[in-house]
Design a protein around this motif. Structure first.
Motif, PDB file in Angstrom:
ATOM      1  N   GLU A 143      10.967 -20.234   1.258  1.00 23.54           N
ATOM      2  CA  GLU A 143      10.119 -19.499   0.551  1.00 23.54           C
ATOM      3  C   GLU A 143       8.650 -20.050   0.770  1.00 23.54           C
ATOM      4  OE1 GLU A 143      10.823 -16.937  -0.861  1.00 23.54           O
ATOM      5  OE2 GLU A 143      12.775 -16.833  -2.013  1.00 23.54           O
ATOM      6  N   ILE A 144       7.799 -19.266   1.273  1.00 25.81           N
ATOM      7  CA  ILE A 144       6.266 -19.428   1.303  1.00 25.81           C
ATOM      8  C   ILE A 144       5.608 -18.673   0.323  1.00 25.81           C
ATOM      9  CG2 ILE A 144       4.100 -19.904   2.413  1.00 25.81           C
ATOM     10  CD1 ILE A 144       5.884 -20.495   4.827  1.00 25.81           C
ATOM     11  N   CYS A 145       5.972 -18.916  -1.137  1.00 20.18           N
ATOM     12  CA  CYS A 145       5.674 -17.937  -2.059  1.00 20.18           C
ATOM     13  C   CYS A 145       3.904 -17.660  -2.262  1.00 20.18           C
ATOM     14  CB  CYS A 145       5.969 -18.542  -3.544  1.00 20.18           C
ATOM     15  SG  CYS A 145       7.881 -18.561  -3.662  1.00 20.18           S
ATOM     16  N   SER A 146       3.406 -18.710  -1.810  1.00 16.12           N
ATOM     17  CA  SER A 146       1.989 -18.844  -1.899  1.00 16.12           C
ATOM     18  C   SER A 146       1.435 -17.554  -1.079  1.00 16.12           C
ATOM     19  CB  SER A 146       1.432 -20.171  -1.414  1.00 16.12           C
ATOM     20  OG  SER A 146       1.661 -20.382  -0.075  1.00 16.12           O
ATOM     21  N   ARG A 147       2.222 -17.193  -0.171  1.00 19.63           N
ATOM     22  CA  ARG A 147       1.413 -16.054   0.631  1.00 19.63           C
ATOM     23  C   ARG A 147       1.909 -14.823   0.055  1.00 19.63           C
ATOM     24  NH1 ARG A 147       3.331 -18.493   6.471  1.00 19.63           N
ATOM     25  NH2 ARG A 147       1.895 -20.244   6.259  1.00 19.63           N
ATOM     26  N   ILE A 148       2.761 -14.413  -1.037  1.00 15.77           N
ATOM     27  CA  ILE A 148       2.963 -13.270  -1.597  1.00 15.77           C
ATOM     28  C   ILE A 148       2.399 -13.119  -3.014  1.00 15.77           C
ATOM     29  CG2 ILE A 148       4.899 -12.793  -0.185  1.00 15.77           C
ATOM     30  CD1 ILE A 148       6.614 -13.843  -2.509  1.00 15.77           C
ATOM     31  N   ILE A 193      10.484  -4.817 -13.340  1.00 18.65           N
ATOM     32  CA  ILE A 193       9.974  -5.845 -14.038  1.00 18.65           C
ATOM     33  C   ILE A 193       9.718  -7.167 -13.170  1.00 18.65           C
ATOM     34  CG2 ILE A 193      11.046  -5.229 -16.158  1.00 18.65           C
ATOM     35  CD1 ILE A 193      12.915  -7.533 -16.167  1.00 18.65           C
ATOM     36  N   LEU A 194      10.111  -7.050 -11.980  1.00 23.34           N
ATOM     37  CA  LEU A 194       9.985  -8.191 -10.991  1.00 23.34           C
ATOM     38  C   LEU A 194      10.334  -7.627  -9.452  1.00 23.34           C
ATOM     39  CD1 LEU A 194       9.382 -11.135 -10.236  1.00 23.34           C
ATOM     40  CD2 LEU A 194      11.870 -11.612 -10.948  1.00 23.34           C
ATOM     41  N   TYR A 195       9.255  -7.160  -8.642  1.00 20.49           N
ATOM     42  CA  TYR A 195       9.602  -6.709  -7.502  1.00 20.49           C
ATOM     43  C   TYR A 195       8.263  -7.167  -6.587  1.00 20.49           C
ATOM     44  CZ  TYR A 195       5.691  -3.438  -8.784  1.00 20.49           C
ATOM     45  OH  TYR A 195       4.419  -3.095  -9.291  1.00 20.49           O
ATOM     46  N   LEU A 196       8.602  -6.586  -5.359  1.00 24.37           N
ATOM     47  CA  LEU A 196       7.595  -6.803  -4.342  1.00 24.37           C
ATOM     48  C   LEU A 196       7.752  -5.754  -3.242  1.00 24.37           C
ATOM     49  CD1 LEU A 196       5.174  -8.382  -2.511  1.00 24.37           C
ATOM     50  CD2 LEU A 196       7.054  -9.782  -1.616  1.00 24.37           C
ATOM     51  N   ASN A 197       6.778  -4.800  -2.929  1.00 28.97           N
ATOM     52  CA  ASN A 197       6.780  -3.695  -2.090  1.00 28.97           C
ATOM     53  C   ASN A 197       6.998  -4.184  -0.739  1.00 28.97           C
ATOM     54  OD1 ASN A 197       6.286  -1.636  -4.381  1.00 28.97           O
ATOM     55  ND2 ASN A 197       4.290  -1.839  -4.324  1.00 28.97           N
ATOM     56  N   THR A 198       7.242  -3.326   0.178  1.00 29.24           N
ATOM     57  CA  THR A 198       7.445  -3.145   1.256  1.00 29.24           C
ATOM     58  C   THR A 198       6.107  -4.048   2.195  1.00 29.24           C
ATOM     59  OG1 THR A 198       7.912  -1.025   1.449  1.00 29.24           O
ATOM     60  CG2 THR A 198       8.167  -2.031   3.621  1.00 29.24           C
ATOM     61  N   LEU A 199       6.374  -5.063   3.078  1.00 28.15           N
ATOM     62  CA  LEU A 199       5.083  -5.677   3.861  1.00 28.15           C
ATOM     63  C   LEU A 199       4.315  -4.479   4.369  1.00 28.15           C
ATOM     64  CD1 LEU A 199       7.247  -8.152   5.989  1.00 28.15           C
ATOM     65  CD2 LEU A 199       5.915  -8.445   3.820  1.00 28.15           C
ATOM     66  N   GLN A 202       0.330  -0.918   0.483  1.00 27.43           N
ATOM     67  CA  GLN A 202      -1.201  -1.369  -0.237  1.00 27.43           C
ATOM     68  C   GLN A 202      -1.083  -2.536  -1.163  1.00 27.43           C
ATOM     69  OE1 GLN A 202      -2.901   2.083  -1.944  1.00 27.43           O
ATOM     70  NE2 GLN A 202      -4.666   1.896  -1.157  1.00 27.43           N
ATOM     71  N   ASP A 203       0.030  -2.381  -1.982  1.00 27.57           N
ATOM     72  CA  ASP A 203       0.132  -3.405  -2.824  1.00 27.57           C
ATOM     73  C   ASP A 203       1.233  -4.315  -2.530  1.00 27.57           C
ATOM     74  OD1 ASP A 203       0.450  -5.452  -4.865  1.00 27.57           O
ATOM     75  OD2 ASP A 203       1.237  -3.949  -6.509  1.00 27.57           O
ATOM     76  N   SER A 204       0.793  -5.437  -1.824  1.00 30.20           N
ATOM     77  CA  SER A 204       2.145  -6.090  -1.105  1.00 30.20           C
ATOM     78  C   SER A 204       2.172  -7.680  -1.814  1.00 30.20           C
ATOM     79  CB  SER A 204       2.274  -6.197   0.170  1.00 30.20           C
ATOM     80  OG  SER A 204       1.012  -6.606   0.736  1.00 30.20           O
ATOM     81  N   PHE A 205       2.106  -7.656  -3.033  1.00 29.92           N
ATOM     82  CA  PHE A 205       2.099  -8.836  -3.771  1.00 29.92           C
ATOM     83  C   PHE A 205       3.376  -8.935  -4.930  1.00 29.92           C
ATOM     84  CE2 PHE A 205      -2.532  -8.600  -3.088  1.00 29.92           C
ATOM     85  CZ  PHE A 205      -2.484  -9.669  -2.094  1.00 29.92           C
ATOM     86  N   LEU A 206       3.807 -10.167  -5.133  1.00 31.30           N
ATOM     87  CA  LEU A 206       5.004  -9.948  -6.164  1.00 31.30           C
ATOM     88  C   LEU A 206       4.359  -9.398  -7.536  1.00 31.30           C
ATOM     89  CD1 LEU A 206       7.488 -12.820  -6.535  1.00 31.30           C
ATOM     90  CD2 LEU A 206       6.052 -12.254  -8.483  1.00 31.30           C
ATOM     91  N   ARG A 207       4.967  -8.943  -8.036  1.00 30.86           N
ATOM     92  CA  ARG A 207       4.496  -8.255  -9.426  1.00 30.86           C
ATOM     93  C   ARG A 207       5.651  -8.665 -10.496  1.00 30.86           C
ATOM     94  NH1 ARG A 207      -0.613  -8.063  -8.919  1.00 30.86           N
ATOM     95  NH2 ARG A 207      -1.303  -6.741  -7.171  1.00 30.86           N
TER      96      ARG A 207
END
Ligand code: UT7
Length: 318
Positions: A143-148, A193-199, A202-207
């Protein structure tokens, strides 16, 4: 024939971001006291070099595990990888790592379970080995979480860290050791409650809705651990070392308390790495081994929960 953990490899980026330094660097309205008291996290590792990919750090951990095991790359029959911060939508991270390792035609696929990766991955790998389909399988979380992260979302971005871990599962004839059993579950109605849209979306960050995830985690991690034990004809008293997904020390302590585990049986290292998602159990397992906490005959329980929501617990006899 059973499947046992032959070696564990990790890669931890050198750069350490302490809470206050991170707040300053990212312009966040937060502080060390808030982060520590809510999550137990003091610092996390971060990949600084933008040319380093998730596949690279997955490869570093895999290479470390292979070297420790003293086997050659062409003895690897398969790779099962997991990440929530992939370099590409597809191909699978496992394929990218396979090419870097140069391990011939080893099968390679990913399991999409974010932080919940390890129980289904170890379960799948162990059953493939037990059934004779493979002898050596690498299970890799990278994981490179800092990028998401959305660096303006202070409630989430401070919780995650970068790193990778690889667990080499190998066939053994001694059936008293290795894979004992597991329990897996999911609730797909909780995707929001926990997702990340497709790369590229428009919103491609962990939510994440932190409080909802927190509540589910404390309940289900305890329940699924009990279920895995029950299926294996064991009880909580049989656990020698509890190595849960490292998301938040409060979640870990609460689950440990619900299960009635003494603190010395509970592995915690989230203070130094934050939540490294699919890599957190391999990194914690690696550290437990380094600290001499894993001894022959011990029962190790590894529960995790992640986006899906999905959760599980896998049991191994050391
Ligand atoms: O691997 C699975 C993935 N994730 C997890 O396991 C995370 C699960 N959730 C959690 O760990 C916790 O819910 C959090 C650590 C995310 C949050 O803890 P909390 O005690 O549930 O805090 P909260 O979200 O209820 O926020 C409390 C307050 C809020 O202020 P108000 O509305 O009460 O005035 C937030 O705005 O803290 C504020 N806040 C912050 N303050 C300083 C939120 N983030 C921060 C921050 N620094 N970084």
């Amino acid at each position: 024939m059973n499947a046992a953990i032959k070696s564990i490899g990790v890669y931890l980026p050198e750069f350490i971001a302490k809470n206050d330094d991170l707040a300053k660097a990212k312009g966040l309205d937060t502080n060390d006291e808030w982060i520590r008291s809510r999550s137990g996290i003091a610092e996390r590792r971060m990949v600084q070099d933008s040319s380093i990919l998730t596949a690279d750090i997955g490869y570093f951990a895999a290479k470390n595990a292979i070297e420790k095991a003293g086997i050659s790359t062409n003895e690897i029959d398969g790779i099962i990888a997991g990440t929530m911060s992939p370099d590409k939508q597809f191909p699978a991270l496992a394929c990218c790592i396979q090419a870097k390792l140069g391990c011939g035609r080893a099968f390679a696929f990913d399991i999409t379970a974010a932080c919940g990766f390890i129980p289904p991955a170890l379960n799948t790998a162990a059953l493939m080995i037990r059934s004779g389909q493979a002898k050596n399988i690498l299970v890799i979380g990278a994981e490179i979480c800092s990028r998401i992260m959305d660096w303006s979302d202070r409630g989430t971005c401070v919780l995650f860290g970068d790193g990778s871990g690889a667990i080499l599962l190998s066939a053994i004839e001694d059936e008293s050791r290795g894979f004992v059993g597991s329990a897996l579950a999911a609730d797909g109605s909780l995707t929001s409650i926990l997702y990340l849209n497709t790369l590229g979306a428009q919103d491609s960050f962990l939510r994440m809705e932190g409080t909802s995830v927190y509540k589910l985690a404390v309940t289900e991690l305890a329940n699924i651990t009990k279920k895995a034990l029950e299926k294996a004809g064991l009880s909580v008293n049989d656990i020698d070392l509890f190595i849960p997904h490292q998301a938040n020390v409060r979640i870990i302590q609460s689950v440990g308390k619900t299960l009635g585990l003494s603190q010395d049986k509970v592995m915690v290292n989230v203070d130094r790495y934050g939540n490294t998602s699919s890599a957190s159990i391999p990194i914690a397992l690696y550290e437990a081994e380094q600290q001499g906490r894993l001894k022959p005959g011990m029962l190790v329980a590894m529960p995790a929960i992640g986006g899906g929501m999905n959760w599980g617990c896998v049991l191994f006899r050391w």
